[in-house]
Design a protein around this motif. Structure first.
Motif, PDB file in Angstrom:
ATOM      1  N   THR A  53      13.328 -83.698  32.261  1.00 34.51           N
ATOM      2  CA  THR A  53      12.446 -83.974  31.057  1.00 34.51           C
ATOM      3  C   THR A  53      13.047 -83.659  29.748  1.00 34.51           C
ATOM      4  O   THR A  53      13.765 -82.628  29.536  1.00 34.51           O
ATOM      5  N   ILE A  54      12.756 -84.409  28.804  1.00 31.16           N
ATOM      6  CA  ILE A  54      13.198 -84.485  27.447  1.00 31.16           C
ATOM      7  C   ILE A  54      11.960 -84.250  26.614  1.00 31.16           C
ATOM      8  O   ILE A  54      11.034 -84.799  26.481  1.00 31.16           O
ATOM      9  N   ALA A  55      12.233 -83.156  25.751  1.00 29.09           N
ATOM     10  CA  ALA A  55      11.223 -82.722  24.747  1.00 29.09           C
ATOM     11  C   ALA A  55      11.666 -83.344  23.211  1.00 29.09           C
ATOM     12  O   ALA A  55      12.889 -83.694  22.938  1.00 29.09           O
ATOM     13  N   TYR A  56      10.554 -83.709  22.309  1.00 31.45           N
ATOM     14  CA  TYR A  56      10.853 -84.223  20.966  1.00 31.45           C
ATOM     15  C   TYR A  56       9.864 -83.457  20.201  1.00 31.45           C
ATOM     16  O   TYR A  56       8.898 -83.349  20.316  1.00 31.45           O
ATOM     17  N   GLU A  57      10.569 -83.528  19.109  1.00 30.23           N
ATOM     18  CA  GLU A  57       9.758 -83.197  17.812  1.00 30.23           C
ATOM     19  C   GLU A  57      10.173 -84.443  16.548  1.00 30.23           C
ATOM     20  O   GLU A  57      11.386 -84.450  16.176  1.00 30.23           O
ATOM     21  N   VAL A  58       9.190 -85.170  16.120  1.00 30.13           N
ATOM     22  CA  VAL A  58       9.421 -85.854  15.002  1.00 30.13           C
ATOM     23  C   VAL A  58       9.184 -85.214  13.801  1.00 30.13           C
ATOM     24  O   VAL A  58       7.844 -84.622  13.392  1.00 30.13           O
ATOM     25  N   LYS A  59       9.960 -85.045  12.899  1.00 30.30           N
ATOM     26  CA  LYS A  59       9.960 -84.111  11.699  1.00 30.30           C
ATOM     27  C   LYS A  59      10.340 -85.008  10.393  1.00 30.30           C
ATOM     28  O   LYS A  59      11.058 -86.109  10.403  1.00 30.30           O
ATOM     29  N   ASP A  60      10.214 -84.676   9.228  1.00 27.13           N
ATOM     30  CA  ASP A  60      10.627 -84.947   8.050  1.00 27.13           C
ATOM     31  C   ASP A  60      12.096 -85.109   8.092  1.00 27.13           C
ATOM     32  O   ASP A  60      12.741 -86.230   7.378  1.00 27.13           O
ATOM     33  N   ALA A  61      12.671 -84.132   8.175  1.00 22.94           N
ATOM     34  CA  ALA A  61      14.236 -83.608   8.058  1.00 22.94           C
ATOM     35  C   ALA A  61      14.665 -82.572   9.013  1.00 22.94           C
ATOM     36  O   ALA A  61      13.816 -81.960   9.475  1.00 22.94           O
ATOM     37  N   GLU A  62      15.984 -82.771   9.291  1.00 21.01           N
ATOM     38  CA  GLU A  62      16.485 -81.624   9.883  1.00 21.01           C
ATOM     39  C   GLU A  62      16.195 -80.374   9.596  1.00 21.01           C
ATOM     40  O   GLU A  62      16.155 -79.965   8.333  1.00 21.01           O
ATOM     41  N   GLY A  63      15.668 -79.130  10.338  1.00 19.58           N
ATOM     42  CA  GLY A  63      15.360 -78.051  10.152  1.00 19.58           C
ATOM     43  C   GLY A  63      13.882 -77.949   9.589  1.00 19.58           C
ATOM     44  O   GLY A  63      13.374 -76.702   9.165  1.00 19.58           O
ATOM     45  N   SER A  64      13.133 -79.085   9.359  1.00 16.58           N
ATOM     46  CA  SER A  64      11.974 -79.033   8.532  1.00 16.58           C
ATOM     47  C   SER A  64      10.957 -78.420   9.618  1.00 16.58           C
ATOM     48  O   SER A  64      10.924 -78.525  10.709  1.00 16.58           O
ATOM     49  N   ASP A  65       9.863 -77.691   8.980  1.00 15.18           N
ATOM     50  CA  ASP A  65       8.988 -77.485   9.547  1.00 15.18           C
ATOM     51  C   ASP A  65       7.572 -78.315   9.641  1.00 15.18           C
ATOM     52  O   ASP A  65       6.558 -78.285  10.373  1.00 15.18           O
TER      53      ASP A  65
END
Length: 146
Positions: free
Chosen positions: A89-101
């Motif tokens: 199982t792979i989890a993901y977060e799609v974000k503005d930039a690396e380290g972004s909240d």
């Protein structure tokens, strides 16, 4: 824990009639990140890992906020939440930039390695498991994220 980082460009055609990236397009973004992540195991020395194929058994997606077209790519951070004998199982977060909240999507995908010649699922090899374990959070890291 290591996270795989993928910079995903947005395309004008990704937007729908409501002016934001269509929900189905996010599946394509996750696919791009997942393929980039899984095929990095192949060091070019003839390793067959993940090259024989894989199939998606399940997707879960939480749409956190709308994403509108922009010229800067989004960042997709990926990590492994579970390794079984014949799936991961792979989890993901799609974000503005690396380290972004600023998170647009949180998702997970169950992937099954597949033997294309035999036409059936196969077990994860020791080499693949060793690679994947680098992307599994420790209990302490998991507590910080959760």
């Amino acid at each position: 824990m290591a996270r795989h980082i993928y910079h995903c460009p947005l395309r004008w055609s990704d937007m729908d009639a409501f002016g934001h990236v269509n929900n189905v397009v996010f599946l394509r973004y996750l696919e791009e990140a997942r393929i980039d992540f899984m095929f990095r195991l192949r060091p070019g020395d003839g390793s067959p890992s993940f090259s024989g194929g894989s199939v998606v058994a399940r997707h879960e997606i939480d749409y956190v906020r709308p994403l509108v077209h922009r010229h800067e790519p989004v960042v997709i951070e990926s990590w492994v939440t579970q390794i079984r004998s014949a799936s991961l199982t792979i989890a993901y977060e799609v974000k503005d930039a690396e380290g972004s909240d600023q998170v647009y999507v949180r998702a997970s995908t169950v992937v099954v390695p597949y033997d294309l010649e035999a036409g059936r699922p196969r077990r994860i090899t020791a080499e693949e498991k060793s690679y994947l374990q680098r992307y599994v959070p420790t209990v302490e890291e998991d507590a910080l994220v959760g």
